[in-house]
Scaffold this motif. Structure first.
Motif, mmCIF file in Angstrom:
data_model
loop_
_atom_site.group_PDB
_atom_site.id
_atom_site.type_symbol
_atom_site.label_atom_id
_atom_site.label_comp_id
_atom_site.label_asym_id
_atom_site.label_seq_id
_atom_site.Cartn_x
_atom_site.Cartn_y
_atom_site.Cartn_z
ATOM 1 N N HIS A 87 25.618 68.360 -14.274
ATOM 2 C CA HIS A 87 25.459 69.439 -13.292
ATOM 3 C C HIS A 87 26.287 70.643 -13.714
ATOM 4 N N ASP A 98 34.041 69.538 -15.382
ATOM 5 C CA ASP A 98 33.329 68.612 -14.495
ATOM 6 C C ASP A 98 31.909 69.127 -14.286
ATOM 7 N N GLY A 99 30.970 68.503 -14.962
ATOM 8 C CA GLY A 99 29.572 68.916 -14.882
ATOM 9 C C GLY A 99 29.116 69.613 -16.154
ATOM 10 N N GLU A 132 25.709 69.146 -7.089
ATOM 11 C CA GLU A 132 26.294 67.810 -7.235
ATOM 12 C C GLU A 132 27.558 67.660 -6.404
ATOM 13 N N GLU A 133 28.352 68.737 -6.357
ATOM 14 C CA GLU A 133 29.645 68.619 -5.679
ATOM 15 C C GLU A 133 29.513 68.709 -4.156
ATOM 16 N N HIS A 198 30.472 62.887 -18.968
ATOM 17 C CA HIS A 198 31.307 63.563 -17.969
ATOM 18 C C HIS A 198 32.748 63.571 -18.445
ATOM 19 N N HIS A 364 28.785 60.187 -8.802
ATOM 20 C CA HIS A 364 28.043 60.993 -9.786
ATOM 21 C C HIS A 364 26.543 60.832 -9.528
HETATM 22 ZN ZN LIG Z 1 30.799 65.922 -11.895
#
Ligand SMILES: [Zn+2]
Length: 427
Positions: A87, A98-99, A132-133, A198, A364
């Motif tokens: 993401h 992150d992503g 996603e978050e 990730h 996730h």
């Molecule tokens: Zn993530």
């Protein structure tokens, strides 16, 4: 990674160029953190970037009914494909990795395969999962939950952000028709197997078995994810009595905030005692005046652990402590242990025999797909700070390159069955 010995893949140029492109998008200059929220201008820019990267590689760009973006090499309607990616959105003031690390390594993997003359026998997809978050509308993994039906379309449309804007309105403002939002069996059916790379969100890979820091060992640059810990959210309502902060004698007070302090302390001490993790990260105080004794506090407890038993034991202990203060505890969400697909994890272990195995406490999209029955697995790249969801989140560039190499080896095996050893002299 002995299986990769002799494989020299010149991935650095494309990886580094993509990383430099993304770096300024949605970055808050005051903190260095990222604010990349779903269906905002920043999100639009990230989606345009994704589309351009697909176009540059001749991948067929399709969007599903949640707005997730898929770039396909080959036709996934003939046979389900192998999908890599992650993401591009972030938490408030989130880190760079992150992503985006999963998306950028996925495109770099496509480049590495082509540089090596590898033609997949099955379609290969790169995905950007939207929202996603859950930073804007409060539900994590919204994109994967919507297409699998885990999040109902009507509920998704009616979720609101902090300004009261619903997801349906956000879609309209982004020039999309919210009526089309919903479960998408066709999009899910195209995913034969999903491998999400990730950044690690802890420090396991940065620590050698003796407990000392070791950032040099290439065998610890990438780990194979085995499972996602069970986790949940609970709402705790703590009663009190509003009164004047200056004139109310101490013995006459019923201060809900004192109850909150007890809840927070007990969450920590039971987590330590039971080997789980428990966090109060959000509270709502009524009336919320500096000079008023709080009449009511709502606290949200996030609890996770290696087993469902330790999580429930932690929450039960905190809840019974809270009930002595007259507080009530209500479950808001619960996700049982997600175990990644045994066959797929077995393939990853065969391709990356030296890579450590790692369970994770974070949710996730790979977990959502796995729960829906799509064979899924994860790779984690070492994080020297162990910090995530913060500007301090980190992955060293050589470890990112190790991530591309590992993902390329995995995809080669999954898409062709060829031993990556035979891909020598790939530059
Ligand atoms: Zn993530």
């Amino acid at each position: 990674m002995p299986a990769l010995r002799g494989v020299v893949i010149e991935v650095t140029t494309s990886f580094d160029r993509m990383w430099a492109d993304l770096e300024p998008v949605g970055r808050d200059p005051r903190t260095g953190g990222y604010r990349r929220y779903a269906w905002t201008r920043t999100d639009h820019d990230l989606r345009e970037w994704f589309a351009a990267e697909c176009l540059a590689r001749g991948l067929d760009l399709v969007e599903d009914r949640a707005g997730n973006q898929w770039g396909w090499w080959g036709d996934p309607d003939t046979t389900p494909g192998v999908v890599i990616g992650s993401h591009l959105d972030s938490v408030p003031d989130g880190g760079a990795f992150d992503g985006p690390l999963g998306v950028v390594t996925a495109f770099a993997t496509v480049d590495a395969l082509r540089a090596g003359g590898v033609e997949p026998d099955v379609p290969l997809g790169v995905v950007n999962f939207v929202d996603e978050e859950g930073a804007r509308f409060g539900i994590a993994c919204a994109g994967s939950r919507i297409i699998t039906g885990a999040l109902e379309a009507d509920r998704a449309r009616s979720l609101t952000d902090a300004d009261g804007v619903s997801m349906a309105q956000a879609w309209e403002r982004a020039g999309r028709d919210p009526v089309t939002l919903g479960r998408d069996d066709e999009a899910v059916r195209r995913v034969g197997r999903f491998v999400e790379l990730h950044v690690e969100q802890g420090k396991a890979l940065a620590l050698a078995p003796d407990g000392g820091e070791d950032l040099a060992d290439p065998a610890r640059a990438v780990a194979i994810g085995t499972d996602i810990w069970p986790h949940g959210r609970w709402r705790i309502d703590i009663p009190g009595e509003a009164n004047h902060a200056g004139t109310t004698r101490i013995p006459d007070r019923r201060d809900a905030m004192i109850g909150l302090a007890t809840v927070i302390q007990s969450a920590r001490s039971y987590a330590v005692a039971l080997g789980s993790v428990a966090t109060v990260g959000k509270v709502d105080v009524i009336p919320g005046g500096v000079n008023a004794i709080p009449s009511h506090v709502t606290a949200w407890l996030d609890a996770r652990g290696r087993t469902e038993h330790v999580v429930h034991a932690t929450v039960d202990a905190v809840s019974s402590e809270a009930s002595r203060l007259g507080a009530t505890t209500t479950s808001e969400s619960w996700t049982p242990t997600t175990t990644f697909d045994a066959d797929l994890v077995g393939t990853l272990r065969a391709v990356l025999p030296d890579a450590p195995l790692l369970g994770t406490g974070a949710g996730h999209d790979a977990g959502i797909l796995a729960t829906h029955g799509v064979p899924s697995a994860m790779l984690f790249v070492r994080n020297p700070t162990g910090v995530s969801h913060s500007p301090a989140e980190l992955a060293r560039v050589d470890d990112c390159h190790h991530g591309v190499t590992a993902l390329t080896a995995v995809v080669t095996e999954l898409c062709t069955g060829k031993d990556p050893e035979s891909m020598s002299d790939v530059r």
